[in-house]
Design an enzyme around this catalytic site. Sequence first.
Site, PDB file in Angstrom:
ATOM      1  N   GLY A   4      51.220  39.000  55.079  1.00  0.00           N
ATOM      2  CA  GLY A   4      50.305  38.280  53.993  1.00  0.00           C
ATOM      3  C   GLY A   4      51.116  38.571  52.465  1.00  0.00           C
ATOM      4  O   GLY A   4      50.661  38.473  51.690  1.00  0.00           O
ATOM      5  N   TYR A  46      32.902  35.512  53.902  1.00  0.00           N
ATOM      6  CA  TYR A  46      34.130  36.477  53.499  1.00  0.00           C
ATOM      7  C   TYR A  46      33.468  37.995  53.340  1.00  0.00           C
ATOM      8  O   TYR A  46      34.016  38.959  53.709  1.00  0.00           O
ATOM      9  CB  TYR A  46      34.607  35.873  52.038  1.00  0.00           C
ATOM     10  N   GLY A  66      50.682  36.152  49.504  1.00  0.00           N
ATOM     11  CA  GLY A  66      49.567  35.899  48.845  1.00  0.00           C
ATOM     12  C   GLY A  66      49.597  36.379  47.261  1.00  0.00           C
ATOM     13  O   GLY A  66      50.587  37.064  46.705  1.00  0.00           O
TER      14      GLY A  66
HETATM   15  C1  VAH Z   1      37.611  36.003  45.988  1.00  0.00           C
HETATM   16  N1  VAH Z   1      39.434  36.767  44.526  1.00  0.00           N
HETATM   17  O1  VAH Z   1      37.242  35.610  44.630  1.00  0.00           O
HETATM   18  C2  VAH Z   1      38.403  37.149  45.648  1.00  0.00           C
HETATM   19  C3  VAH Z   1      38.032  38.616  45.515  1.00  0.00           C
HETATM   20  C4  VAH Z   1      35.956  39.684  44.428  1.00  0.00           C
HETATM   21  C5  VAH Z   1      36.929  38.476  44.465  1.00  0.00           C
HETATM   22  O2  VAH Z   1      37.487  38.941  46.943  1.00  0.00           O
HETATM   23  O3  VAH Z   1      37.094  35.846  46.984  1.00  0.00           O
END
Ligand code: VAH
Length: 312
Positions: free
Chosen positions: A6, A140, A9
């Site tokens: 990655g 996530y 990124g």
């Molecule tokens: C997001 N930039 O927005 C990432 C991060 C805490 C935010 O995990 O998903």
Amino acid sequence: PILILGACGQIGTELTFELRAKYGSENVIASDIREGSEVLMNSGPFELLDATNYEAIEDVVMHYEIDEVFLMAAMLSATAEKFPMRAWNLNMNSLFNVLNLAKERKINKVFWPSSIAVFGPNTPKKNTPQNTIMEPSTVYGISKQAGERWCEYYFKKFGVDVRSVRYPGLISWKTMPGGGTTDYAVEIYHEALKSGKYQCFLDKDTKLPMMFMDDAITATMSLMESKPEKLSVRSSYNLGSMSFTPKEMAKSIQKNIPDFKITYAPDFRQQIADSWPSSIDDSAAAHDWNWKPKFDLETTTKEMLGNLKQAL
Ligand code: VAH
């Protein structure tokens, strides 16, 4: 040698540059599912690599005699809500691939990023502790919480030397973020310079933990260079530096660009942001490996506007 998965990124790009500066370009192999910027591609060895393909990673690890892997490939919070199973597959299988290479002793050390997204709506929001309630309500966040549990399991069960930090929202000028909920904090500087106005997808009072990319890279390298016996956390370290709202950010930009205008049009990312903490207690990182941030909102704004003016 080091392998970065990655590497194209938001974090991976800057990590590649800093690791190459410190350890020599030839000792840092960059890889990603697609090619990166001209600057990155011309700065040292690069391999096209799918982080979910164990055999492909193993081939690169054996070919270059890799010692350490930084796994920076992931699908971030906003995009993961649109493609839950693709996000789970990428975020988890890439981690299993790297942890298993370490378990087989084909590599010696692993860095894996977690996030403040591991915290959920019933986590204490102010000065969120290292150990606390964690019921993430995003795909996530769930993948990051599961990933932390696996990292600690592989450390305890197989002695895998895996290290991790819970990054806040990251602000960088060299690269754009990709599909995150905190991306407004990067887009706003670009728009302030390009059009003088920005429509923010989060509400004006949405306070979130944020960090300038230079601090995030320093923290990452400092953790990876620490003596293992100093590390009391093998899930993932809380990491903090500053917290602010879009309104406070706009004020800081207006000190440099007085006519800058911000408007607010919260979208689906508001619910994600509302489930996250507003500030982080990172005393464990401060104690174990002397973590101390350098950048605040004012210095971040100066760095961002100064560098973007040159770049644009
Ligand atoms: C997001 N930039 O927005 C990432 C991060 C805490 C935010 O995990 O998903």
